[in-house]
Design a protein around this motif. Sequence first.
Motif, short mmCIF file in Angstrom:
data_model
loop_
_atom_site.label_atom_id
_atom_site.label_comp_id
_atom_site.label_asym_id
_atom_site.label_seq_id
_atom_site.Cartn_x
_atom_site.Cartn_y
_atom_site.Cartn_z
N ARG A 1 1.77 4.78 -2.80
CA ARG A 1 3.04 4.32 -2.23
C ARG A 1 3.05 2.81 -2.06
O ARG A 1 4.01 2.14 -2.43
CB ARG A 1 3.27 5.00 -0.87
N LYS A 2 1.98 2.29 -1.47
CA LYS A 2 1.96 0.84 -1.25
C LYS A 2 1.89 0.08 -2.56
O LYS A 2 2.56 -0.94 -2.71
CB LYS A 2 0.76 0.47 -0.36
N ALA A 3 1.10 0.55 -3.46
CA ALA A 3 0.93 -0.16 -4.72
C ALA A 3 2.19 -0.14 -5.55
O ALA A 3 2.42 -1.03 -6.35
CB ALA A 3 -0.20 0.46 -5.52
N VAL A 4 3.03 0.85 -5.37
CA VAL A 4 4.23 0.98 -6.19
C VAL A 4 5.49 0.94 -5.36
O VAL A 4 6.38 1.76 -5.52
CB VAL A 4 4.17 2.25 -7.05
N LEU A 5 5.51 -0.01 -4.48
CA LEU A 5 6.72 -0.40 -3.76
C LEU A 5 6.99 0.37 -2.47
O LEU A 5 8.12 0.38 -2.00
CB LEU A 5 7.96 -0.35 -4.67
N GLY A 6 5.95 0.96 -1.93
CA GLY A 6 6.01 1.32 -0.53
C GLY A 6 6.46 2.71 -0.12
O GLY A 6 6.96 3.48 -0.90
N ASN B 1 17.89 0.60 4.76
CA ASN B 1 17.63 -0.78 4.39
C ASN B 1 16.25 -0.98 3.76
O ASN B 1 15.80 -2.11 3.59
CB ASN B 1 17.74 -1.68 5.64
N SER B 2 15.59 0.13 3.40
CA SER B 2 14.23 0.04 2.88
C SER B 2 14.11 -0.81 1.62
O SER B 2 13.10 -1.51 1.46
CB SER B 2 13.64 1.43 2.66
N PRO B 3 15.07 -0.81 0.69
CA PRO B 3 14.90 -1.69 -0.48
C PRO B 3 14.72 -3.16 -0.09
O PRO B 3 13.85 -3.85 -0.62
CB PRO B 3 16.19 -1.46 -1.28
N GLN B 4 15.55 -3.64 0.84
CA GLN B 4 15.45 -5.03 1.26
C GLN B 4 14.17 -5.27 2.06
O GLN B 4 13.48 -6.28 1.87
CB GLN B 4 16.65 -5.44 2.10
N LEU B 5 13.82 -4.32 2.95
CA LEU B 5 12.61 -4.47 3.75
C LEU B 5 11.37 -4.48 2.87
O LEU B 5 10.44 -5.27 3.08
CB LEU B 5 12.53 -3.33 4.78
N LEU B 6 11.36 -3.60 1.87
CA LEU B 6 10.22 -3.55 0.96
C LEU B 6 10.15 -4.79 0.08
O LEU B 6 9.08 -5.25 -0.28
CB LEU B 6 10.30 -2.29 0.10
N PHE B 7 11.31 -5.31 -0.27
CA PHE B 7 11.32 -6.56 -1.05
C PHE B 7 10.65 -7.67 -0.25
O PHE B 7 9.82 -8.42 -0.78
CB PHE B 7 12.75 -6.96 -1.41
N LYS C 1 14.76 -6.02 -6.88
CA LYS C 1 15.69 -5.36 -5.97
C LYS C 1 16.38 -4.17 -6.63
O LYS C 1 16.60 -3.13 -6.00
CB LYS C 1 16.74 -6.36 -5.46
N GLU C 2 16.71 -4.30 -7.91
CA GLU C 2 17.32 -3.17 -8.63
C GLU C 2 16.36 -1.99 -8.71
O GLU C 2 16.77 -0.83 -8.52
CB GLU C 2 17.73 -3.62 -10.03
N GLU C 3 15.10 -2.28 -9.00
CA GLU C 3 14.11 -1.20 -9.08
C GLU C 3 13.90 -0.54 -7.73
O GLU C 3 13.74 0.68 -7.63
CB GLU C 3 12.78 -1.74 -9.62
N LEU C 4 13.88 -1.33 -6.67
CA LEU C 4 13.71 -0.77 -5.33
C LEU C 4 14.89 0.15 -4.95
O LEU C 4 14.69 1.20 -4.34
CB LEU C 4 13.57 -1.89 -4.31
N LYS C 5 16.09 -0.26 -5.32
CA LYS C 5 17.25 0.59 -5.03
C LYS C 5 17.18 1.90 -5.82
O LYS C 5 17.51 2.97 -5.31
CB LYS C 5 18.53 -0.16 -5.36
N ALA C 6 16.74 1.81 -7.08
CA ALA C 6 16.61 3.01 -7.90
C ALA C 6 15.53 3.93 -7.34
O ALA C 6 15.69 5.16 -7.33
CB ALA C 6 16.28 2.62 -9.35
N LEU C 7 14.44 3.34 -6.84
CA LEU C 7 13.38 4.15 -6.26
C LEU C 7 13.84 4.82 -4.98
O LEU C 7 13.47 5.97 -4.70
CB LEU C 7 12.16 3.27 -5.99
N GLN C 8 14.63 4.13 -4.20
CA GLN C 8 15.15 4.75 -2.98
C GLN C 8 16.04 5.94 -3.32
O GLN C 8 15.96 6.99 -2.68
CB GLN C 8 15.95 3.74 -2.15
N LYS C 9 16.87 5.80 -4.34
CA LYS C 9 17.75 6.90 -4.77
C LYS C 9 16.91 8.10 -5.21
O LYS C 9 17.19 9.24 -4.83
CB LYS C 9 18.66 6.43 -5.90
N TRP C 10 15.87 7.84 -6.01
CA TRP C 10 14.98 8.92 -6.46
C TRP C 10 14.29 9.56 -5.28
O TRP C 10 14.18 10.79 -5.20
CB TRP C 10 13.96 8.34 -7.44
N HIS C 11 13.80 8.75 -4.36
CA HIS C 11 13.10 9.27 -3.20
C HIS C 11 14.02 10.15 -2.36
O HIS C 11 13.61 11.23 -1.90
CB HIS C 11 12.56 8.11 -2.35
N ARG C 12 15.25 9.71 -2.17
CA ARG C 12 16.20 10.49 -1.38
C ARG C 12 16.48 11.84 -2.03
O ARG C 12 16.57 12.87 -1.36
CB ARG C 12 17.51 9.71 -1.21
#
Length: 310
Positions: free
Chosen positions: A20-25, A44-50, A68-79
Amino acid sequence: MLIIDTLNGSRSARAMNYARKAVLGLFCVLSLSACSLLESLYENSPQLLFWWLDSYLDFRSDQTSTVKEELKALQKWHRETQLPQALGLIQELMPVSHLELSSEQTCGVEKRVLQTLPELIARLAPSIARVAPSFSAEQIKTLQSSFDKKNKEWIREWMSGTPSERLEHQTDKGLEQARDLYGRLSNAQKWTVQNLAQNAGFEPQKTLAIKLYRQDETIKALEKLNQLKTKADLGPESLLKESELIVREWLNRAAQIKDPELLEYSDRRLKVNCEAVAAFHNTTTPEQRAKARAKLKYYEGVVLKLIKAH
């Protein structure tokens, strides 16, 4: 429900934590008390993780939008995929929270988490592969410096002082976790936590060795990705494909410790931790177990709300 193992004490917990940490939290932190705060952190995790990643790597302006785009996509997948799994686990734990537990049951929870690791790596590797090749040699040095700083802090926290002082610190961490789930503890339960901590088999040198191994694998992988840019014959698609292969190999190596001594330590810690969790739970009163069930019910509501938010 981890009581004693506060320092990545099982192989599955360590593997998941590192991935998790190695790949954006880690997106969902289920140890916070205020529902509105927990929801806000997740949304707000994408911004916090950024910000968290930027503190390690110092992103350039041309990297910011991609990260930031990748973090948003990861949040969507995680959800969509990981929160439902977390919900299912919470719902499985609630009916047994008022019963006596065995180490087999608590180890079963760890194993369920470990089973999601291949899926996690499969989803996160492409995201890293789209970002990491752009990291400069200077950024890799910055990351190594960040690792060194964190390692010194960890050593000060867990390897300084006398053995009794280190045991007291480990016990305090266990008490915090126990109180968070069960509420006020009796004096006998406090002694139980101390005894479990004393027999937990925690060896800071070996835990540090695992941390250093994984950090070294990270630096090596980023250096390989950085070198790909020098291959003039690689087009964009080939570059992405080779980058993803390097990332997958890195994450799998980091998750699977090969050193026999460290592997034995990991397995032993897993067994001891499972036994400790069950042993402490079985000392709790009906009132404490009711509090634990209420906490799980609360988590269930939070996760359900987050799943339905989008």
